[in-house]
Motif scaffolding. Sequence first.
Motif, PDB file in Angstrom:
ATOM      1  N   LEU A 233    -138.310 -76.604 -17.625  1.00  0.00           N
ATOM      2  CA  LEU A 233    -138.548 -78.013 -17.311  1.00  0.00           C
ATOM      3  C   LEU A 233    -139.682 -78.152 -16.303  1.00  0.00           C
ATOM      4  O   LEU A 233    -140.576 -79.002 -16.465  1.00  0.00           O
ATOM      5  N   ILE A 234    -139.677 -77.328 -15.264  1.00  0.00           N
ATOM      6  CA  ILE A 234    -140.744 -77.373 -14.253  1.00  0.00           C
ATOM      7  C   ILE A 234    -142.101 -77.111 -14.898  1.00  0.00           C
ATOM      8  O   ILE A 234    -143.100 -77.785 -14.606  1.00  0.00           O
ATOM      9  N   ASN A 235    -142.150 -76.141 -15.801  1.00  0.00           N
ATOM     10  CA  ASN A 235    -143.409 -75.839 -16.481  1.00  0.00           C
ATOM     11  C   ASN A 235    -143.893 -77.014 -17.322  1.00  0.00           C
ATOM     12  O   ASN A 235    -145.088 -77.336 -17.351  1.00  0.00           O
ATOM     13  N   LEU A 236    -142.970 -77.680 -18.015  1.00  0.00           N
ATOM     14  CA  LEU A 236    -143.342 -78.858 -18.802  1.00  0.00           C
ATOM     15  C   LEU A 236    -143.914 -79.944 -17.905  1.00  0.00           C
ATOM     16  O   LEU A 236    -144.918 -80.596 -18.245  1.00  0.00           O
ATOM     17  N   VAL A 237    -143.276 -80.164 -16.776  1.00  0.00           N
ATOM     18  CA  VAL A 237    -143.744 -81.209 -15.860  1.00  0.00           C
ATOM     19  C   VAL A 237    -145.117 -80.849 -15.304  1.00  0.00           C
ATOM     20  O   VAL A 237    -146.014 -81.706 -15.227  1.00  0.00           O
ATOM     21  N   ARG A 238    -145.294 -79.587 -14.924  1.00  0.00           N
ATOM     22  CA  ARG A 238    -146.594 -79.174 -14.370  1.00  0.00           C
ATOM     23  C   ARG A 238    -147.698 -79.284 -15.410  1.00  0.00           C
ATOM     24  O   ARG A 238    -148.866 -79.526 -15.075  1.00  0.00           O
ATOM     25  N   GLN A 239    -147.340 -79.123 -16.688  1.00  0.00           N
ATOM     26  CA  GLN A 239    -148.322 -79.277 -17.765  1.00  0.00           C
ATOM     27  C   GLN A 239    -148.502 -80.741 -18.174  1.00  0.00           C
ATOM     28  O   GLN A 239    -149.243 -81.030 -19.099  1.00  0.00           O
ATOM     29  N   GLN A 240    -147.812 -81.642 -17.458  1.00  0.00           N
ATOM     30  CA  GLN A 240    -147.843 -83.071 -17.749  1.00  0.00           C
ATOM     31  C   GLN A 240    -147.481 -83.345 -19.214  1.00  0.00           C
ATOM     32  O   GLN A 240    -148.158 -84.106 -19.916  1.00  0.00           O
ATOM     33  N   ALA A 241    -146.399 -82.720 -19.632  1.00  0.00           N
ATOM     34  CA  ALA A 241    -145.925 -82.904 -21.006  1.00  0.00           C
ATOM     35  C   ALA A 241    -145.482 -84.345 -21.221  1.00  0.00           C
ATOM     36  O   ALA A 241    -145.182 -85.085 -20.276  1.00  0.00           O
ATOM     37  N   GLY A 242    -145.424 -84.750 -22.458  1.00  0.00           N
ATOM     38  CA  GLY A 242    -145.023 -86.104 -22.797  1.00  0.00           C
ATOM     39  C   GLY A 242    -143.526 -86.304 -22.647  1.00  0.00           C
ATOM     40  O   GLY A 242    -142.737 -85.357 -22.579  1.00  0.00           O
ATOM     41  N   THR A 243    -143.137 -87.572 -22.613  1.00  0.00           N
ATOM     42  CA  THR A 243    -141.724 -87.921 -22.456  1.00  0.00           C
ATOM     43  C   THR A 243    -140.867 -87.294 -23.556  1.00  0.00           C
ATOM     44  O   THR A 243    -139.776 -86.779 -23.301  1.00  0.00           O
ATOM     45  N   ALA A 244    -141.373 -87.318 -24.788  1.00  0.00           N
ATOM     46  CA  ALA A 244    -140.586 -86.799 -25.919  1.00  0.00           C
ATOM     47  C   ALA A 244    -140.311 -85.309 -25.759  1.00  0.00           C
ATOM     48  O   ALA A 244    -139.205 -84.835 -26.071  1.00  0.00           O
ATOM     49  N   GLU A 245    -141.290 -84.554 -25.265  1.00  0.00           N
ATOM     50  CA  GLU A 245    -141.113 -83.107 -25.108  1.00  0.00           C
ATOM     51  C   GLU A 245    -140.090 -82.794 -24.020  1.00  0.00           C
ATOM     52  O   GLU A 245    -139.258 -81.896 -24.169  1.00  0.00           O
ATOM     53  N   ILE A 246    -140.142 -83.553 -22.926  1.00  0.00           N
ATOM     54  CA  ILE A 246    -139.164 -83.358 -21.856  1.00  0.00           C
ATOM     55  C   ILE A 246    -137.777 -83.772 -22.332  1.00  0.00           C
ATOM     56  O   ILE A 246    -136.768 -83.113 -22.040  1.00  0.00           O
ATOM     57  N   GLU A 247    -137.714 -84.851 -23.081  1.00  0.00           N
ATOM     58  CA  GLU A 247    -136.440 -85.316 -23.625  1.00  0.00           C
ATOM     59  C   GLU A 247    -135.814 -84.241 -24.522  1.00  0.00           C
ATOM     60  O   GLU A 247    -134.601 -84.009 -24.487  1.00  0.00           O
ATOM     61  N   ASP A 248    -136.641 -83.571 -25.316  1.00  0.00           N
ATOM     62  CA  ASP A 248    -136.134 -82.516 -26.198  1.00  0.00           C
ATOM     63  C   ASP A 248    -135.475 -81.396 -25.398  1.00  0.00           C
ATOM     64  O   ASP A 248    -134.442 -80.847 -25.790  1.00  0.00           O
ATOM     65  N   LEU A 249    -136.084 -81.041 -24.256  1.00  0.00           N
ATOM     66  CA  LEU A 249    -135.502 -79.992 -23.419  1.00  0.00           C
ATOM     67  C   LEU A 249    -134.170 -80.449 -22.834  1.00  0.00           C
ATOM     68  O   LEU A 249    -133.200 -79.678 -22.797  1.00  0.00           O
ATOM     69  N   LEU A 250    -134.094 -81.701 -22.398  1.00  0.00           N
ATOM     70  CA  LEU A 250    -132.842 -82.227 -21.854  1.00  0.00           C
ATOM     71  C   LEU A 250    -131.747 -82.200 -22.909  1.00  0.00           C
ATOM     72  O   LEU A 250    -130.582 -81.926 -22.611  1.00  0.00           O
ATOM     73  N   LYS A 251    -132.121 -82.456 -24.154  1.00  0.00           N
ATOM     74  CA  LYS A 251    -131.127 -82.525 -25.217  1.00  0.00           C
ATOM     75  C   LYS A 251    -130.564 -81.152 -25.581  1.00  0.00           C
ATOM     76  O   LYS A 251    -129.493 -81.053 -26.158  1.00  0.00           O
ATOM     77  N   LYS A 252    -131.256 -80.103 -25.219  1.00  0.00           N
ATOM     78  CA  LYS A 252    -130.752 -78.775 -25.589  1.00  0.00           C
ATOM     79  C   LYS A 252    -129.807 -78.196 -24.542  1.00  0.00           C
ATOM     80  O   LYS A 252    -129.134 -77.211 -24.803  1.00  0.00           O
ATOM     81  N   ASP A 253    -129.776 -78.799 -23.345  1.00  0.00           N
ATOM     82  CA  ASP A 253    -128.929 -78.258 -22.286  1.00  0.00           C
ATOM     83  C   ASP A 253    -128.068 -79.375 -21.700  1.00  0.00           C
ATOM     84  O   ASP A 253    -128.553 -80.184 -20.909  1.00  0.00           O
ATOM     85  N   PRO A 254    -126.782 -79.433 -22.084  1.00  0.00           N
ATOM     86  CA  PRO A 254    -125.933 -80.532 -21.604  1.00  0.00           C
ATOM     87  C   PRO A 254    -125.780 -80.554 -20.092  1.00  0.00           C
ATOM     88  O   PRO A 254    -125.629 -81.612 -19.499  1.00  0.00           O
ATOM     89  N   THR A 255    -125.830 -79.387 -19.445  1.00  0.00           N
ATOM     90  CA  THR A 255    -125.696 -79.383 -17.995  1.00  0.00           C
ATOM     91  C   THR A 255    -126.907 -80.020 -17.323  1.00  0.00           C
ATOM     92  O   THR A 255    -126.785 -80.719 -16.314  1.00  0.00           O
ATOM     93  N   GLY A 286    -140.339 -90.360 -13.669  1.00  0.00           N
ATOM     94  CA  GLY A 286    -141.754 -90.016 -13.588  1.00  0.00           C
ATOM     95  C   GLY A 286    -141.952 -88.537 -13.321  1.00  0.00           C
ATOM     96  O   GLY A 286    -141.039 -87.843 -12.855  1.00  0.00           O
ATOM     97  N   LEU A 287    -143.143 -88.039 -13.606  1.00  0.00           N
ATOM     98  CA  LEU A 287    -143.387 -86.602 -13.518  1.00  0.00           C
ATOM     99  C   LEU A 287    -143.273 -86.066 -12.093  1.00  0.00           C
ATOM    100  O   LEU A 287    -142.724 -84.979 -11.867  1.00  0.00           O
ATOM    101  N   LYS A 288    -143.769 -86.826 -11.115  1.00  0.00           N
ATOM    102  CA  LYS A 288    -143.751 -86.326  -9.739  1.00  0.00           C
ATOM    103  C   LYS A 288    -142.323 -86.159  -9.232  1.00  0.00           C
ATOM    104  O   LYS A 288    -141.951 -85.110  -8.689  1.00  0.00           O
ATOM    105  N   LYS A 289    -141.500 -87.185  -9.432  1.00  0.00           N
ATOM    106  CA  LYS A 289    -140.115 -87.097  -8.969  1.00  0.00           C
ATOM    107  C   LYS A 289    -139.306 -86.141  -9.837  1.00  0.00           C
ATOM    108  O   LYS A 289    -138.374 -85.498  -9.354  1.00  0.00           O
ATOM    109  N   MET A 290    -139.663 -86.042 -11.117  1.00  0.00           N
ATOM    110  CA  MET A 290    -138.986 -85.083 -11.987  1.00  0.00           C
ATOM    111  C   MET A 290    -139.211 -83.666 -11.469  1.00  0.00           C
ATOM    112  O   MET A 290    -138.299 -82.832 -11.463  1.00  0.00           O
ATOM    113  N   PHE A 291    -140.420 -83.389 -11.003  1.00  0.00           N
ATOM    114  CA  PHE A 291    -140.726 -82.067 -10.456  1.00  0.00           C
ATOM    115  C   PHE A 291    -139.902 -81.806  -9.197  1.00  0.00           C
ATOM    116  O   PHE A 291    -139.334 -80.728  -9.017  1.00  0.00           O
TER     117      PHE A 291
END
Length: 428
Positions: A233-255, A286-291
Motif C-alpha cells: 500500500l505504501i508503495n502504491l501511494v508513493r507511486q501516486q497510484a489511482g484510487t481504483a488501484e488502491i481500492e483493489d489492494l484494500l479489497k484483497k485484505d479484509p484486515t 487522500g494520498l498524503k494522509k493515506m501514506f
Amino acid sequence: MSSTADPDSSLSTVPQSGPVDADNLVIIARQAILDEQRAVYGYELFDRNTAADSHTAASDASLLFNALSYAGSEALIGKTIVFVNCTHESLAGGHLELIHPDKVVLEVPTLAAGATPEQIEQMLPTLQSLRTRGFRLAFSQDVLRRAYMGWLPLASFIKLDMQAFKPELAEPLVKFARANSQATLIAEKVETAEQHERMAALGVKLFQGYWFARPALVKAQTIRPSQATIIQLINLVRQQAGTAEIEDLLKKDPTLSFNLLRFINSSGFGLSCEITSFRHAVMILGLKKMFRWAALLLTTSRKDGAPPAVGQTAVVRGRLMELLAAELLPPEECDNAFVVGVFSLLDTMLGIPMKRALESVALPEPVLDALLRNQGVFAPFLELTRACESGDDEAFARTAEALHLSNRQVNWAHLQALAWADSMTAEA
C-alpha cells in the motif's frame, strides 16, 4: 475516596469469549477530567503498552493511532475531547495531520531543568504552528515561571498539580495564571475533599485525580494486516497510484480495509458523515494522509508475512459475493456485496461477537442486515457463498434456485473467486 460514581466504572474490556492474542492486544488507560457538576469534560490517555520511562515520539504517535484505530474511539472517549501527553519531538510528527484538532488537546512539557532562554524560545514556532492549525495546548504550572512567559499566550489549559505545591500557594498560583493567560485551569492529582473544595472556592472549574476516578484500562483485541500488504500500500501511494488501484489492494485484505474504515470514521478524524465504501475512504483520506496512516499501521503491525487462513477465506467470500451480485444487482451494489463477504468472518478474526465487531466500523444498513440479521438483499448471496465453502448441497440448491442462478454460474464464479484470492495473496 469520594463516593461519587466512578465515570469509568462501567468501562468494557475485551470479552473473554476466546483465547486472547497478546501480540494483538492494545491496552490504553484513561482518566476522566470532570467539570464542576462532575460531568466528564474529557479524558487523559496513557499508553499501557509502553513502559512509563520509554515515553518517546514514536510511542506518542502509537498511542493516538491505537486509540483511534483499535480501541474504538466512541467507547474510549465518546464525544468528549482527549488529552495526550507529548514529547517535544512528537509535536512535529506527521501523525498529527491525521487528527482533527478539535478532538485533541496536546499536553506539552516544559524543557528539562537548566534549559536556556534561547532553547525555550526555539520551541515557540512549533507551538504557534500547532495553535494556528487549531490544536489546543495544555501546560503544567511550570509554564508560570518567568522563563516561559512567551509560551503563556498559547496556553488553552494550565494543569495545577496539587501534589507539587503547598496549600497556601494555591490562591497566588490561580491569580497569577488568570492575570497572565486566557487558559482554563485544571486542578490535577486531586486526592482529597479538602483539595477539591479549596480549588473550587478559587473558581477552578475542571478537576482530575484519584478523588474522582482512578485510571481505567480499555483493552481491544485487534486484527492487523501483514506487513507485506502494508508495504505494498505504501508503495502504491508513493507511486501516486489511482484510487481504483488502491481500492483493489484494500479489497484483497479484509484486515486492511476494516482498519481503514474504522479509523476514518473514528471521532478523532472529525468527519460529519460516515464513510462506508473503500473508494470513498481513499478519496476522502487522500494520498498524503493515506501514506501517514499506512506508515503508522506498519509500525504496529505483525511481522509475520502470511495472512491467516480465515483472512483468505474472507477474501474468497467477498469476491464470490461480488461476482454473484454482478449477475443480478446494479453495479453500485457489487461493492457492498464484497463488503458483506469480506467482513462476514470479523467475529472469528477478532474473537468477539459479530455485533460488537461491527460497532467500530461504519457500514450501510443493507450490509448490516445481512451480517447481523441474515436478512435483506445480500443475505441469500451470503448463504450461497457459505454453502459453496461447506459443500452443503441442499443449501446450495435452495439458495441458487431462489436467486435464479444456475449451478454452472455459481461454480464458475467460485472458481474465479478462488483464483483471484490466490493471485492476490501471491502478489502480497
